[in-house]
Design an enzyme around this catalytic site. Sequence first.
Site, PDB file in Angstrom:
ATOM      1  N   PHE A   1     -30.120 -24.720 -14.486  1.00 26.37           N
ATOM      2  CA  PHE A   1     -29.429 -25.784 -15.208  1.00 26.37           C
ATOM      3  C   PHE A   1     -28.836 -25.280 -16.501  1.00 26.37           C
ATOM      4  O   PHE A   1     -27.756 -25.680 -16.898  1.00 26.37           O
ATOM      5  CB  PHE A   1     -30.368 -26.958 -15.476  1.00 26.37           C
ATOM      6  CG  PHE A   1     -30.494 -27.836 -14.281  1.00 26.37           C
ATOM      7  CD1 PHE A   1     -29.410 -28.610 -13.871  1.00 26.37           C
ATOM      8  CD2 PHE A   1     -31.664 -27.879 -13.544  1.00 26.37           C
ATOM      9  CE1 PHE A   1     -29.512 -29.407 -12.757  1.00 26.37           C
ATOM     10  CE2 PHE A   1     -31.768 -28.669 -12.433  1.00 26.37           C
ATOM     11  CZ  PHE A   1     -30.696 -29.440 -12.027  1.00 26.37           C
TER      12      PHE A   1
ATOM     13  N   ILE B   1     -25.602 -23.638 -15.609  1.00 26.23           N
ATOM     14  CA  ILE B   1     -24.580 -24.647 -15.287  1.00 26.23           C
ATOM     15  C   ILE B   1     -24.073 -25.298 -16.566  1.00 26.23           C
ATOM     16  O   ILE B   1     -22.879 -25.459 -16.780  1.00 26.23           O
ATOM     17  CB  ILE B   1     -25.152 -25.710 -14.329  1.00 26.23           C
ATOM     18  CG1 ILE B   1     -25.415 -25.071 -12.970  1.00 26.23           C
ATOM     19  CG2 ILE B   1     -24.194 -26.891 -14.187  1.00 26.23           C
ATOM     20  CD1 ILE B   1     -26.198 -25.951 -12.034  1.00 26.23           C
TER      21      ILE B   1
ATOM     22  N   GLN C   1     -21.750 -23.000 -18.412  1.00 32.95           N
ATOM     23  CA  GLN C   1     -20.440 -22.930 -17.777  1.00 32.95           C
ATOM     24  C   GLN C   1     -19.616 -24.167 -18.126  1.00 32.95           C
ATOM     25  O   GLN C   1     -18.467 -24.094 -18.525  1.00 32.95           O
ATOM     26  CB  GLN C   1     -20.635 -22.828 -16.258  1.00 32.95           C
ATOM     27  CG  GLN C   1     -19.456 -22.253 -15.527  1.00 32.95           C
ATOM     28  CD  GLN C   1     -19.119 -20.861 -16.033  1.00 32.95           C
ATOM     29  OE1 GLN C   1     -19.990 -20.070 -16.337  1.00 32.95           O
ATOM     30  NE2 GLN C   1     -17.840 -20.571 -16.159  1.00 32.95           N
TER      31      GLN C   1
ATOM     32  N   HIS D   1      20.905  11.406  14.319  1.00 37.70           N
ATOM     33  CA  HIS D   1      21.493  10.095  14.059  1.00 37.70           C
ATOM     34  C   HIS D   1      21.979  10.005  12.606  1.00 37.70           C
ATOM     35  O   HIS D   1      23.137   9.675  12.337  1.00 37.70           O
ATOM     36  CB  HIS D   1      20.442   9.011  14.355  1.00 37.70           C
ATOM     37  CG  HIS D   1      20.910   7.626  14.112  1.00 37.70           C
ATOM     38  ND1 HIS D   1      21.276   6.770  15.130  1.00 37.70           N
ATOM     39  CD2 HIS D   1      21.082   6.923  12.967  1.00 37.70           C
ATOM     40  CE1 HIS D   1      21.655   5.621  14.615  1.00 37.70           C
ATOM     41  NE2 HIS D   1      21.542   5.680  13.302  1.00 37.70           N
ATOM     42  N   GLU D   2      21.086  10.344  11.685  1.00 38.80           N
ATOM     43  CA  GLU D   2      21.458  10.236  10.271  1.00 38.80           C
ATOM     44  C   GLU D   2      22.530  11.263   9.911  1.00 38.80           C
ATOM     45  O   GLU D   2      23.433  10.975   9.135  1.00 38.80           O
ATOM     46  CB  GLU D   2      20.233  10.396   9.365  1.00 38.80           C
ATOM     47  CG  GLU D   2      19.159   9.315   9.543  1.00 38.80           C
ATOM     48  CD  GLU D   2      19.689   7.894   9.417  1.00 38.80           C
ATOM     49  OE1 GLU D   2      20.667   7.671   8.670  1.00 38.80           O
ATOM     50  OE2 GLU D   2      19.135   7.002  10.079  1.00 38.80           O
TER      51      GLU D   2
ATOM     52  N   HIS E   1      25.856   9.830  10.693  1.00 36.44           N
ATOM     53  CA  HIS E   1      26.374   8.928   9.657  1.00 36.44           C
ATOM     54  C   HIS E   1      26.971   9.737   8.512  1.00 36.44           C
ATOM     55  O   HIS E   1      28.080   9.486   8.065  1.00 36.44           O
ATOM     56  CB  HIS E   1      25.233   8.088   9.060  1.00 36.44           C
ATOM     57  CG  HIS E   1      24.759   6.972   9.938  1.00 36.44           C
ATOM     58  ND1 HIS E   1      25.603   6.034  10.476  1.00 36.44           N
ATOM     59  CD2 HIS E   1      23.507   6.621  10.335  1.00 36.44           C
ATOM     60  CE1 HIS E   1      24.890   5.159  11.182  1.00 36.44           C
ATOM     61  NE2 HIS E   1      23.611   5.502  11.120  1.00 36.44           N
TER      62      HIS E   1
ATOM     63  N   ASP F   1      23.037  -0.679  13.548  1.00 32.00           N
ATOM     64  CA  ASP F   1      24.369  -0.192  13.160  1.00 32.00           C
ATOM     65  C   ASP F   1      25.446  -0.907  13.963  1.00 32.00           C
ATOM     66  O   ASP F   1      26.480  -1.310  13.427  1.00 32.00           O
ATOM     67  CB  ASP F   1      24.491   1.308  13.438  1.00 32.00           C
ATOM     68  CG  ASP F   1      23.488   2.122  12.640  1.00 32.00           C
ATOM     69  OD1 ASP F   1      23.036   1.628  11.600  1.00 32.00           O
ATOM     70  OD2 ASP F   1      23.177   3.241  13.074  1.00 32.00           O
TER      71      ASP F   1
END
Length: 627
Positions: free
Chosen positions: A137, A140, A143, A440-441, A444, A516
């Site tokens: 208590f 509590i 708090q 692929h790159e 580009h 793309d």
Amino acid sequence: MERSNPQNQTAPKGSPFTGILWGLLIVLLLNGLIFPSFSGGRIVETDYGTFISKVDSGLVRDVVIKNGEIYFTSSGAGDRTEAYRTGAIDDPGLVDRLLQAESPNPDGRIAFNRVVPRENSPLLNFFLMWVLPGLAFYLIWRQASRGIQARMREGGNFMSFGSSGAKIYADADVKTSFADVAGQDEAKETLREIVDFLHDPSRYAEIGASLPKGALLVGPPGTGKTLIARAVAGEARVPFFAISGSEFVQMFVGMGAAKVRDLFRQAGEKAPCIIFIDEIDAIGKRRDSAVGGNDEREQTLNQLLVEMDGFGANEGVIIIAATNRPDILDPALLRPGRFDRQVTVGYPDLKGREAILKVHAKGKPLGPDVDLNTIAKTTIGFTGADLENLLNEAALLAARRDKKAITMTEIEEAMIKVVAGTEKKSHKMTDKEKRLTAYHEAGHAVSAYYLEYNDPVHQVSIVPRGQMGGYTMYLPTEDKSYHSKNEMLDNLVSLLGGRVAEAIVIGDVSTGASNDIERATDIARKMVTKYGMSDRLGSISFESGHDEIFIGRSMAQAKPYSEQVAAQIDEEVKSIVDAAYERCEDILSRDQKHLIAVAEFLLAHETMSAEEFEAVFTDEAAGHDKI
Ligand code: ADP
Ligand code: MG
Ligand code: ZN
């Protein structure tokens, strides 16, 4: 990051004794309520004979045999229940007597049982009965009284418990520094600038530079966002408030907003300082007006936006946030004056991975056959966390085998474990995928090199980023608010470069180019229907401009043009894309040499800077005309 806000530790005002007294009082009351028949004063001592006679006269309701004593209740005058206690006597007939006796209880039977004596010492009993509840208590009370004080401070705002839960770290608390963060140079650079600003705001103010208000660290999980923020705390030498987005929403309704308010109030007092909100997506999700939206979260987010706007640009409060889901963030968060700086914390590249391995190999003896560079080469797609995990697993294996150092055997076994464990998260590429991505790159980048109106290549990489396998970044030469037809045509060519390179070099095409192709088709369609760039269809916009009113009707009705025109549009789009494809094929098949050179460079180094890219073309000083 262990030390908590000293404010949280201040003792509440008022003497602790008041609390203990209150606690005892409540214990007394509760004891009275819970054990009424055994509480002081009201239990009448009586003898065994009286007990038996009361049983026999059918007055007894409850009997409890406990610790060598009999507690019983019986009806007294005026239907009152009286409590008695008597000594238990070794009476084998008692149970039968109780079973047969009548009772004022509703079912006409005496309720009885025997409580097995506990071996508790009287001291423990006292502790359990009195001290423990008293303590509870007291806590509590403490708090609650703290909450009341906080509420008073806040000016009567209910639900605010005064503490935002944010932890403050002073310089000495955090040992993490930028040196602990390997790679991620871009992110470190940006944040270093911010830290600099906080140290010497006047220098910036003098030349009219204003401090960015917020920076958003964006990147996949495990790439070091939280780590970088911690490093900022370690380096900043200003107070650093750290809180996680989820901490705002765990609590009761209204708490989140109050916490945000409190956090910013504290920060305002401590400026210059940094607020770090980790995993901001927990509160920063796009607000939607749909029913069933999370009110609590939206309130919290609204409060955050309000607080961010409340700070002037140079008040010295900087908000850093981190997320791996920038796509779901509310757009309001990203507006100017809020998180206007985005810092990408991506998958580390080869150099980054080697550096991270070095950091985490510290204190782990490595066998002579272990080469961190080799490990880095085979771990494309690993995050910093994955790499840390890898070395840890290997160390565990080595320890289990009583080895003095980690050897390649352990590393390889650990690799299997880590890859299997993070199957979804990390995209470890197979060699075949790596090769495909590299070409692929390269496609580009090399096609872009030959295009007059395409932006120059800024960086090419096969390190995954988001959903993409790799990426090619271009450097916009100027700030463009509109695009010319030639630019768009060139963009189409470089967009298709990935697919074309796959077809030329590998002889097969992959799904990796689907995005793309989508984008290329989209550009071509807009050229025809929106910008009037088609020779055949002329300068006419085929967009309705009123899309929203057509929702719910069929598309046929929505189109402000005939089926015939629709077919022409499709044809025109196709011919634009086809022409771009042909141009690209022409470029890349003519210069396969450099296509291969770039791809091989990527396979070896993963990431290629603009200079490295240019060098591929200029090293042999052969003149290449723009096609
Ligand atoms: P995120 O917040 O992005 O999910 P973390 O910062 O929590 O990732 O990273 C988890 C752990 O992985 C870190 O504590 C660190 O040990 C390791 N790590 C991640 N990135 C790096 C890096 N660039 N350098 C060193 N260690 C890293
Ligand atoms: Mg994190
Ligand atoms: Zn692509």
